[in-house]
Write a protein that holds these residues in place. Structure first.
Motif, mmCIF file in Angstrom:
data_model
loop_
_atom_site.group_PDB
_atom_site.id
_atom_site.type_symbol
_atom_site.label_atom_id
_atom_site.label_comp_id
_atom_site.label_asym_id
_atom_site.label_seq_id
_atom_site.Cartn_x
_atom_site.Cartn_y
_atom_site.Cartn_z
ATOM 1 N N ALA A 79 0.827 -1.222 0.000
ATOM 2 C CA ALA A 79 0.000 0.000 0.000
ATOM 3 C C ALA A 79 0.853 1.259 0.000
ATOM 4 C CB ALA A 79 -0.960 -0.002 1.188
ATOM 5 N N ARG A 88 -1.939 1.904 -8.500
ATOM 6 C CA ARG A 88 -2.364 0.702 -7.774
ATOM 7 C C ARG A 88 -2.182 -0.584 -8.574
ATOM 8 N NH1 ARG A 88 -2.656 1.639 -2.563
ATOM 9 N NH2 ARG A 88 -4.087 3.281 -1.972
ATOM 10 N N SER A 91 -1.870 -3.991 -6.526
ATOM 11 C CA SER A 91 -3.152 -4.437 -5.973
ATOM 12 C C SER A 91 -4.089 -4.925 -7.069
ATOM 13 C CB SER A 91 -3.819 -3.307 -5.192
ATOM 14 O OG SER A 91 -3.041 -2.958 -4.071
#
Length: 112
Positions: A79, A88, A91
């Motif tokens: 993160a 991102r 993720s």
């Protein structure tokens, strides 16, 4: 009678990457490398990344090395790594590996 619409929230965190880019990634290491390559601050050094993400500076070179025998970015730092890089993709790639769509991820977060 006044119609009340739900408030929309503004997301100002790391941006999502195009699905075509995520689909081109085959391994976790490639996802980490792509996150670095797509960083929003082009002048950011690995030392700055290490400081912002709470990583050992001496380990960042291994995380960003394409050779598969080098150490990998620990999951607990994903993160912050993504936040520093401004995207991102790690993720998103992990969600893809679990056969989840982004919508399913958001629905699951909201239910939690």
């Amino acid at each position: 009678m006044q119609l009340r619409l739900p408030m929309l929230t503004y997301y100002d965190g790391p941006r999502l990457v195009a699905q075509e880019v995520v689909d081109a990634v085959n391994t976790y290491r490639q996802a980490v490398l792509q996150c670095w390559e797509l960083r929003s601050r082009r002048g950011m050094t690995k030392a700055v990344l290490a400081e912002e993400a709470g990583l050992y500076a001496s380990h960042v070179s291994d995380y960003l090395n394409p050779h598969p025998t080098k150490r990998e970015l620990p999951a607990k730092h994903i993160a912050k790594f993504e936040e520093s890089c401004g995207n991102r993709i790690i993720s998103q790639w992990l969600a893809k590996q679990a056969n989840l769509t982004i919508l399913e991820v958001f629905i699951e977060r909201r239910a939690a």
